[in-house]
Design a protein around this motif. Structure first.
Motif, short mmCIF file in Angstrom:
data_model
loop_
_atom_site.label_atom_id
_atom_site.label_comp_id
_atom_site.label_asym_id
_atom_site.label_seq_id
_atom_site.Cartn_x
_atom_site.Cartn_y
_atom_site.Cartn_z
N LYS A 108 0.84 -1.20 0.00
CA LYS A 108 0.00 0.00 0.00
C LYS A 108 0.88 1.25 0.00
CE LYS A 108 -4.26 -1.68 0.88
NZ LYS A 108 -5.47 -1.29 0.20
N VAL A 109 0.40 2.31 -0.67
CA VAL A 109 1.10 3.59 -0.64
C VAL A 109 0.76 4.28 0.67
CG1 VAL A 109 1.35 5.85 -1.74
CG2 VAL A 109 1.01 3.80 -3.16
N THR A 110 1.79 4.51 1.48
CA THR A 110 1.59 5.15 2.78
C THR A 110 1.96 6.63 2.75
OG1 THR A 110 3.80 4.57 3.56
CG2 THR A 110 1.99 3.01 4.04
N HIS A 111 2.87 6.98 1.85
CA HIS A 111 3.31 8.37 1.71
C HIS A 111 3.59 8.64 0.24
CE1 HIS A 111 4.19 7.64 5.95
NE2 HIS A 111 4.14 8.95 6.10
N GLY A 112 3.42 9.89 -0.16
CA GLY A 112 3.72 10.23 -1.53
C GLY A 112 3.94 11.72 -1.68
N ALA A 113 4.50 12.06 -2.83
CA ALA A 113 4.74 13.47 -3.15
C ALA A 113 4.76 13.60 -4.66
CB ALA A 113 6.06 13.93 -2.55
N ASP A 114 4.36 14.76 -5.13
CA ASP A 114 4.47 15.01 -6.56
C ASP A 114 5.08 16.37 -6.81
OD1 ASP A 114 2.23 16.96 -6.57
OD2 ASP A 114 0.91 15.23 -6.53
N ILE A 115 5.58 16.52 -8.03
CA ILE A 115 6.14 17.79 -8.47
C ILE A 115 5.65 18.00 -9.90
CG2 ILE A 115 8.35 16.85 -9.28
CD1 ILE A 115 8.16 20.07 -7.30
N VAL A 116 5.23 19.23 -10.17
CA VAL A 116 4.68 19.57 -11.48
C VAL A 116 5.38 20.80 -12.02
CG1 VAL A 116 2.40 18.58 -11.00
CG2 VAL A 116 2.84 20.96 -10.44
N PRO A 117 5.41 20.95 -13.35
CA PRO A 117 5.99 22.18 -13.91
C PRO A 117 5.07 23.37 -13.67
CG PRO A 117 5.18 20.76 -15.67
CD PRO A 117 5.00 20.01 -14.39
N SER A 118 5.60 24.57 -13.85
CA SER A 118 4.84 25.79 -13.56
C SER A 118 3.64 25.97 -14.48
CB SER A 118 5.76 27.01 -13.64
OG SER A 118 6.32 27.12 -14.93
N SER A 119 3.61 25.31 -15.62
CA SER A 119 2.45 25.40 -16.51
C SER A 119 1.20 24.85 -15.86
CB SER A 119 2.72 24.69 -17.84
OG SER A 119 3.09 23.35 -17.61
N PHE A 120 1.36 24.02 -14.82
CA PHE A 120 0.24 23.45 -14.08
C PHE A 120 -0.65 24.55 -13.50
CE2 PHE A 120 -1.52 21.98 -10.00
CZ PHE A 120 -2.14 20.78 -10.35
N GLU A 121 -0.06 25.44 -12.72
CA GLU A 121 -0.89 26.50 -12.12
C GLU A 121 -1.36 27.52 -13.15
OE1 GLU A 121 3.34 27.60 -10.52
OE2 GLU A 121 2.21 25.76 -10.72
N ARG A 122 -0.60 27.74 -14.20
CA ARG A 122 -1.07 28.66 -15.25
C ARG A 122 -2.32 28.10 -15.93
NH1 ARG A 122 4.52 29.00 -16.34
NH2 ARG A 122 4.28 27.78 -18.25
N PHE A 123 -2.35 26.79 -16.17
CA PHE A 123 -3.52 26.17 -16.77
C PHE A 123 -4.75 26.35 -15.87
CE2 PHE A 123 -6.32 22.44 -16.69
CZ PHE A 123 -6.86 22.50 -17.97
N TRP A 124 -4.61 26.02 -14.59
CA TRP A 124 -5.76 26.11 -13.69
C TRP A 124 -6.22 27.55 -13.53
CZ3 TRP A 124 -8.56 22.09 -13.27
CH2 TRP A 124 -7.99 20.81 -13.35
N ALA A 125 -5.29 28.49 -13.49
CA ALA A 125 -5.68 29.90 -13.41
C ALA A 125 -6.47 30.32 -14.64
CB ALA A 125 -4.45 30.78 -13.23
N ALA A 126 -6.04 29.84 -15.81
CA ALA A 126 -6.72 30.20 -17.06
C ALA A 126 -8.14 29.61 -17.13
CB ALA A 126 -5.90 29.73 -18.26
N THR A 127 -8.34 28.45 -16.53
CA THR A 127 -9.66 27.82 -16.59
C THR A 127 -10.64 28.49 -15.64
OG1 THR A 127 -9.28 26.18 -14.84
CG2 THR A 127 -8.66 25.55 -17.12
N GLY A 128 -10.14 29.08 -14.56
CA GLY A 128 -11.01 29.69 -13.55
C GLY A 128 -11.66 28.69 -12.62
N LEU A 129 -11.32 27.40 -12.77
CA LEU A 129 -11.90 26.37 -11.90
C LEU A 129 -11.23 26.37 -10.53
CD1 LEU A 129 -12.16 23.34 -14.36
CD2 LEU A 129 -14.01 24.82 -13.56
N THR A 130 -12.01 26.05 -9.52
CA THR A 130 -11.49 25.88 -8.17
C THR A 130 -12.09 24.63 -7.58
OG1 THR A 130 -13.26 27.21 -7.20
CG2 THR A 130 -11.21 28.36 -7.81
N VAL A 131 -11.44 24.14 -6.55
CA VAL A 131 -11.94 22.93 -5.86
C VAL A 131 -13.01 23.32 -4.88
CG1 VAL A 131 -11.29 21.01 -4.37
CG2 VAL A 131 -9.72 21.81 -6.10
#
Length: 131
Positions: A108-131
């Motif tokens: 089972k996965v007990t711990h994890g981490a991810d890393i994304v390029p800066s285009s990730f937040e630019r995409f979400w900002a452009a969509t206007g979507l929020t959680v």
């Protein structure tokens, strides 16, 4: 054991991409802690429930895919996955490779981490979507 964990991870992502999230959900330990990104590009710790809830935003998109393109096995517990993540909402597209690190204990996965390029937040900002 870690090779089996890597194969389980690839299979679980493939199943989720075909519409069956159960293998992926089952792969994560109920007490899992994940260091991940918010839509604005900051990082935070997520519980399993919060991590899975955050994935709910994908249902708001026109298209969303995740594909494990490569895995590295490190020692007896660590699997690092290169994940091609594709997202589209209208004219806004995101096509990136992110890195997800998983620590497995007893399958089972007990711990994890991810890393994304800066285009990730630019995409979400452009969509206007929020959680």
């Amino acid at each position: 054991m870690t090779i089996q964990n890597a194969e389980a991870l690839k299979a679980a992502f493939a199943a989720a991409d075909k519409g069956d999230p159960v293998p992926l959900v089952n792969l994560y330990d109920d007490a899992m802690i994940w260091a991940g990104f918010t839509l604005d590009g900051t990082q935070r710790l997520y519980t399993k429930a919060e991590f899975l809830e955050a994935f709910g935003i994908l249902a708001k998109l026109d298209e969303s895919r995740n594909e494990v393109t490569d895995v590295s096995v490190i020692g007896d517990e660590i699997v690092v996955a290169d994940v091609r993540a594709y997202r589209r909402l209208g004219e806004h597209e995101l096509d990136i490779t992110m890195v997800m690190t998983h620590r497995f204990v007893d399958g089972k996965v007990t711990h994890g981490a991810d890393i994304v390029p800066s285009s990730f937040e630019r995409f979400w900002a452009a969509t206007g979507l929020t959680v």
